[in-house]
Design an enzyme around this catalytic site. Structure first.
Site, PDB file in Angstrom:
ATOM      1  CE1 TYR A  90     -13.235   3.875  -8.498  1.00 28.80           C
ATOM      2  CE2 TYR A  90     -15.451   4.023  -8.981  1.00 28.80           C
ATOM      3  CZ  TYR A  90     -14.318   3.262  -8.327  1.00 28.80           C
ATOM      4  OH  TYR A  90     -14.522   2.222  -7.498  1.00 28.80           O
ATOM      5  CG  ASP A  93      -2.119   1.037   0.944  1.00 32.55           C
ATOM      6  OD1 ASP A  93      -3.208   0.314   1.162  1.00 32.55           O
ATOM      7  OD2 ASP A  93      -1.829   2.198   0.953  1.00 32.55           O
ATOM      8  CB  THR A 153      -3.706   4.215  -9.163  1.00 33.06           C
ATOM      9  OG1 THR A 153      -2.405   5.154  -8.225  1.00 33.06           O
ATOM     10  CG2 THR A 153      -3.985   3.361  -8.115  1.00 33.06           C
ATOM     11  CE  LYS A 167     -11.999  -0.592  -9.687  1.00 32.25           C
ATOM     12  NZ  LYS A 167     -10.829  -1.065  -8.714  1.00 32.25           N
ATOM     13  CB  THR A 182     -16.822  -0.578  -9.043  1.00 32.81           C
ATOM     14  OG1 THR A 182     -18.033   0.253  -8.894  1.00 32.81           O
ATOM     15  CG2 THR A 182     -15.927   0.124 -10.168  1.00 32.81           C
ATOM     16  CG  ASP A 183     -22.155  -1.048  -8.656  1.00 33.03           C
ATOM     17  OD1 ASP A 183     -21.380  -0.175  -8.401  1.00 33.03           O
ATOM     18  OD2 ASP A 183     -23.355  -1.155  -7.990  1.00 33.03           O
ATOM     19  CD  GLU A 184     -19.118   4.384  -9.122  1.00 31.02           C
ATOM     20  OE1 GLU A 184     -18.720   5.294  -9.930  1.00 31.02           O
ATOM     21  OE2 GLU A 184     -19.305   4.543  -7.922  1.00 31.02           O
ATOM     22  CB  SER A 230     -12.090   4.251  -4.397  1.00 28.52           C
ATOM     23  OG  SER A 230     -11.518   4.812  -3.076  1.00 28.52           O
ATOM     24  CG  ASP A 243     -26.970  16.187  -8.935  1.00 27.94           C
ATOM     25  OD1 ASP A 243     -26.376  15.461  -8.260  1.00 27.94           O
ATOM     26  OD2 ASP A 243     -27.953  15.812  -9.726  1.00 27.94           O
ATOM     27  CG  ASP A 287       2.736   4.059  -6.798  1.00 32.52           C
ATOM     28  OD1 ASP A 287       2.084   3.446  -7.532  1.00 32.52           O
ATOM     29  OD2 ASP A 287       2.536   5.381  -6.426  1.00 32.52           O
TER      30      ASP A 287
HETATM   31  P1  NAD Z   1      -9.733   3.324  -0.477  1.00 30.96           P
HETATM   32  O1  NAD Z   1      -9.977   4.427  -1.194  1.00 30.96           O
HETATM   33  O2  NAD Z   1     -10.542   3.186   0.835  1.00 30.96           O
HETATM   34  O3  NAD Z   1      -8.508   2.358  -0.381  1.00 30.96           O
HETATM   35  C1  NAD Z   1      -7.659   2.564  -1.478  1.00 30.96           C
HETATM   36  C2  NAD Z   1      -6.222   1.936  -0.821  1.00 30.96           C
HETATM   37  O4  NAD Z   1      -5.309   1.922  -1.856  1.00 30.96           O
HETATM   38  C3  NAD Z   1      -5.557   2.799   0.245  1.00 30.96           C
HETATM   39  O5  NAD Z   1      -5.050   2.382   1.320  1.00 30.96           O
HETATM   40  C4  NAD Z   1      -4.613   3.494  -0.661  1.00 30.96           C
HETATM   41  O6  NAD Z   1      -3.553   3.878   0.117  1.00 30.96           O
HETATM   42  C5  NAD Z   1      -4.152   2.464  -1.636  1.00 30.96           C
HETATM   43  N1  NAD Z   1      -3.708   2.990  -2.745  1.00 30.96           N
HETATM   44  C6  NAD Z   1      -4.213   3.938  -3.736  1.00 30.96           C
HETATM   45  N2  NAD Z   1      -3.244   4.159  -4.733  1.00 30.96           N
HETATM   46  C7  NAD Z   1      -2.196   3.313  -4.584  1.00 30.96           C
HETATM   47  C8  NAD Z   1      -0.952   3.120  -5.331  1.00 30.96           C
HETATM   48  N3  NAD Z   1      -0.746   3.774  -6.354  1.00 30.96           N
HETATM   49  N4  NAD Z   1      -0.131   2.146  -4.891  1.00 30.96           N
HETATM   50  C9  NAD Z   1      -0.563   1.365  -3.773  1.00 30.96           C
HETATM   51  N5  NAD Z   1      -1.592   1.567  -2.817  1.00 30.96           N
HETATM   52  C10 NAD Z   1      -2.465   2.638  -3.490  1.00 30.96           C
HETATM   53  O7  NAD Z   1     -10.892   2.219  -1.373  1.00 30.96           O
HETATM   54  P2  NAD Z   1     -11.979   1.130  -0.814  1.00 30.96           P
HETATM   55  O8  NAD Z   1     -13.240   1.878  -1.030  1.00 30.96           O
HETATM   56  O9  NAD Z   1     -11.560   0.260   0.046  1.00 30.96           O
HETATM   57  O10 NAD Z   1     -11.879   0.365  -2.366  1.00 30.96           O
HETATM   58  C11 NAD Z   1     -11.084  -0.686  -2.614  1.00 30.96           C
HETATM   59  C12 NAD Z   1     -11.331  -1.346  -3.847  1.00 30.96           C
HETATM   60  O11 NAD Z   1     -12.786  -1.796  -3.990  1.00 30.96           O
HETATM   61  C13 NAD Z   1     -11.127  -0.411  -5.028  1.00 30.96           C
HETATM   62  O12 NAD Z   1     -10.527  -0.931  -6.026  1.00 30.96           O
HETATM   63  C14 NAD Z   1     -12.573   0.017  -5.392  1.00 30.96           C
HETATM   64  O13 NAD Z   1     -12.701   0.393  -6.886  1.00 30.96           O
HETATM   65  C15 NAD Z   1     -13.382  -1.137  -5.103  1.00 30.96           C
HETATM   66  N6  NAD Z   1     -14.802  -1.122  -5.041  1.00 30.96           N
HETATM   67  C16 NAD Z   1     -14.889  -0.183  -3.934  1.00 30.96           C
HETATM   68  C17 NAD Z   1     -16.288  -0.046  -3.324  1.00 30.96           C
HETATM   69  C18 NAD Z   1     -16.883   0.826  -2.412  1.00 30.96           C
HETATM   70  O14 NAD Z   1     -17.940   1.108  -2.059  1.00 30.96           O
HETATM   71  N7  NAD Z   1     -15.988   1.562  -1.671  1.00 30.96           N
HETATM   72  C19 NAD Z   1     -17.393  -0.805  -4.083  1.00 30.96           C
HETATM   73  C20 NAD Z   1     -17.061  -1.599  -5.132  1.00 30.96           C
HETATM   74  C21 NAD Z   1     -15.696  -1.755  -5.475  1.00 30.96           C
HETATM   75  O1  DAU Z   2     -20.969   1.311  -6.456  1.00 33.79           O
HETATM   76  C1  DAU Z   2     -19.561   1.135  -6.121  1.00 33.79           C
HETATM   77  C2  DAU Z   2     -18.871   2.572  -5.835  1.00 33.79           C
HETATM   78  O2  DAU Z   2     -19.354   3.188  -4.846  1.00 33.79           O
HETATM   79  C3  DAU Z   2     -17.594   2.535  -5.578  1.00 33.79           C
HETATM   80  O3  DAU Z   2     -16.811   1.784  -6.695  1.00 33.79           O
HETATM   81  C4  DAU Z   2     -16.837   3.664  -5.271  1.00 33.79           C
HETATM   82  O4  DAU Z   2     -15.515   3.572  -5.131  1.00 33.79           O
HETATM   83  C5  DAU Z   2     -17.501   4.301  -4.211  1.00 33.79           C
HETATM   84  O5  DAU Z   2     -17.016   5.446  -3.628  1.00 33.79           O
HETATM   85  C6  DAU Z   2     -19.017   4.339  -4.261  1.00 33.79           C
HETATM   86  O6  DAU Z   2     -19.419   5.337  -5.359  1.00 33.79           O
HETATM   87  P1  DAU Z   2     -20.568   6.269  -5.129  1.00 33.79           P
HETATM   88  O7  DAU Z   2     -20.009   7.700  -5.934  1.00 33.79           O
HETATM   89  O8  DAU Z   2     -21.792   5.755  -5.215  1.00 33.79           O
HETATM   90  O9  DAU Z   2     -20.169   6.761  -3.592  1.00 33.79           O
HETATM   91  P2  DAU Z   2     -20.360   7.916  -2.717  1.00 33.79           P
HETATM   92  O10 DAU Z   2     -20.203   7.613  -1.140  1.00 33.79           O
HETATM   93  O11 DAU Z   2     -19.390   8.983  -2.871  1.00 33.79           O
HETATM   94  O12 DAU Z   2     -21.923   8.648  -3.143  1.00 33.79           O
HETATM   95  C7  DAU Z   2     -23.026   7.908  -2.646  1.00 33.79           C
HETATM   96  C8  DAU Z   2     -24.240   8.676  -3.394  1.00 33.79           C
HETATM   97  O13 DAU Z   2     -24.308   9.719  -2.496  1.00 33.79           O
HETATM   98  C9  DAU Z   2     -23.996   9.199  -4.744  1.00 33.79           C
HETATM   99  O14 DAU Z   2     -25.289   9.092  -5.327  1.00 33.79           O
HETATM  100  C10 DAU Z   2     -23.430  10.532  -4.547  1.00 33.79           C
HETATM  101  C11 DAU Z   2     -24.439  10.965  -3.031  1.00 33.79           C
HETATM  102  N1  DAU Z   2     -23.492  11.858  -2.378  1.00 33.79           N
HETATM  103  C12 DAU Z   2     -22.347  11.644  -2.066  1.00 33.79           C
HETATM  104  C13 DAU Z   2     -21.607  12.431  -1.192  1.00 33.79           C
HETATM  105  C14 DAU Z   2     -20.164  12.271  -0.817  1.00 33.79           C
HETATM  106  C15 DAU Z   2     -24.352  13.088  -1.848  1.00 33.79           C
HETATM  107  O15 DAU Z   2     -25.468  13.336  -2.020  1.00 33.79           O
HETATM  108  N2  DAU Z   2     -23.490  13.870  -0.731  1.00 33.79           N
HETATM  109  C16 DAU Z   2     -22.143  13.409  -0.501  1.00 33.79           C
HETATM  110  O16 DAU Z   2     -21.676  14.639   0.034  1.00 33.79           O
END
Ligand code: NAD
Ligand code: DAU
Length: 353
Positions: free
Chosen positions: A159, A39, A106, A163, A134-136, A91, A289, A65
């Site tokens: 983003y 990490d 990254t 992905k 991700t589902d995105e 992310s 928005d 990295d």
């Molecule tokens: P996060 O942002 O919390 O964590 C990312 C981690 O990756 C951090 O520890 C960061 O230091 C490390 N990192 C970033 N760039 C790096 C690099 N160049 N080299 C080494 N380490 C690096 O992310 P998360 O929410 O835990 O998501 C993890 C994975 O799951 C991601 O690939 C994301 O796309 C995927 N994902 C997240 C969600 C969600 O809801 N959070 C949903 C679906 C998929």
């Molecule tokens: O669907 C999976 C994805 O979910 C992951 O791949 C991403 O890493 C993760 O960040 C997440 O993406 P979203 O954009 O859906 O998550 P976020 O928490 O940023 O936002 C959730 C929803 O809430 C989205 O519709 C935007 C809205 N939002 C978000 C923030 C930060 C707000 O209305 N206000 C806010 O301040």
């Protein structure tokens, strides 16, 4: 049926939200397997998340990295990995809108470096590359329909595009070089250790500090929420039982509009903190928005559920109660992670939210 039991696993991004939940579960559960956490410790990475496992003999932290080819090659040599579980990514969608550069570096280049090293280290057909995605990548749904294994790729934010590119690279290494892989595409996670720029921890932190709670647009956008422990359980099954070349869709089947979700979350927060119902709802503020804001995500996990005998154990409400409780018990964690450099970055982008 268990297909493999890796002995030495490279886990990337293990100091982030999902990666740390995964390591906290897997390291104690598999004492004979070595977990090497690579990490870079960006703003989103925090070693405090791993306090439970950092002293275990089957856990090693390597700061670095994933885009650094020689570093990754050296780690393959040193540890002889037979699996990679790849979480590391930029992310946060809002950051990708402000500046996509780090996302391409990254998420795309970093994934390529890992794939090239896995290909070089493993004989054809050996090892497993598990790409956490991700589902995105499937874009935005209208009010009906769900993402399925047949859904076309249609990413709409930088983003999501990065992905999607990574997913394509992983599949291309499978078809071109015979590199064994699995891809998981998952819906919105929530739970302990999530960085407070994402909706749920941001709302909790603002409720706790009595700051305005920003909801984008009219709050009608819909997300499918999955408690992170349930996600990690699915990831464990995919690692052991996932079939080479398969994609697994993982979701919570908990679709909520943002405004309904935030109100439900604040009701839990008010109840647990002994406040009158609706008190924290007064902090909700509708703001501009998100650009290109995806309207709705919903994912059909039924194939994954059947193939892996997995289903989420937590309803959204159960997950929210655990999450609120955890954040209230970890206010030091919140203060530490919201350090000065992050705060000044955040304020420069978003103002005093
Ligand atoms: P996060 O942002 O919390 O964590 C990312 C981690 O990756 C951090 O520890 C960061 O230091 C490390 N990192 C970033 N760039 C790096 C690099 N160049 N080299 C080494 N380490 C690096 O992310 P998360 O929410 O835990 O998501 C993890 C994975 O799951 C991601 O690939 C994301 O796309 C995927 N994902 C997240 C969600 C969600 O809801 N959070 C949903 C679906 C998929
Ligand atoms: O669907 C999976 C994805 O979910 C992951 O791949 C991403 O890493 C993760 O960040 C997440 O993406 P979203 O954009 O859906 O998550 P976020 O928490 O940023 O936002 C959730 C929803 O809430 C989205 O519709 C935007 C809205 N939002 C978000 C923030 C930060 C707000 O209305 N206000 C806010 O301040």
């Amino acid at each position: 049926m268990v297909l493999r039991q890796p002995q030495s696993i490279l886990v990337t991004g293990g100091a982030g939200f999902i990666g740390s939940n995964y390591l906290n579960k897997m390291v104690p559960a598999y004492p004979d397997t070595l977990f090497v956490n690579l990490d870079a410790l960006t703003y989103a990475g925090n070693l405090e998340n791993l306090a439970q496992v950092c002293d275990r003999s089957n856990y090693v932290f390597e700061r670095g990295d994933i885009t650094d080819f020689e570093l990754v090659a050296g780690l393959f040599d040193k540890y002889g990995f037979d699996a990679v579980v790849h979480f590391a990514a930029e992310s946060h969608v809002d950051r990708s809108i402000i500046d996509p550069t780090a996302f391409v570096k990254t998420n795309v280049q970093g994934t390529l470096v890992l794939l090239q090293n896995a290909k070089a280290a493993w004989k054809e057909g050996e090892g497993l590359f598990h790409h956490v995605s991700t589902d995105e990548v499937f874009g935005s749904l209208g009010s009906k329909g769900v993402f399925t294994l047949e859904s076309p790729y249609a990413p709409r934010s930088p983003y999501a595009a990065s992905k999607a590119s990574a997913d394509h690279l992983v599949r291309s290494f499978g078809t071109t070089y015979g590199l064994p892989y699995v891809i998981t595409n998952t819906s919105n996670n929530f739970g302990p250790y999530q960085f407070p720029e994402k909706l749920i921890p941001l709302v909790l932190n603002n409720a706790r500090t009595r700051k305005p709670i920003p909801i984008y647009g009219k709050g009608e956008n819909v997300r499918d929420w999955l408690y992170v422990e349930d996600h990690c359980e699915a990831l464990e099954k995919v690692l052991l039982q996932g079939q080479d070349g398969h994609t697994y869709l993982i979701g919570g089947s908990e679709e909520w509009s943002n405004v309904d979700l935030v109100e439900a979350l604040l009701d839990v927060f008010d109840a647990i903190t002994g406040q009158a119902k609706g008190r924290s709802g007064e902090l909700i503020t509708f703001v501009q928005d998100r650009a290109g804001h995806d309207f709705r995500y919903a994912i059909d996990s039924s194939v994954t559920q059947k193939e892996l005998q997995w289903r989420p154990k937590h309803s959204l409400k159960e997950g929210l109660v655990k999450t609120v409780t955890w954040y209230l018990e970890h206010t030091d964690w919140l203060s530490n992670i919201l350090n000065e450099s992050y705060r000044s970055y955040y304020q420069s982008q978003y103002g005093d939210r």
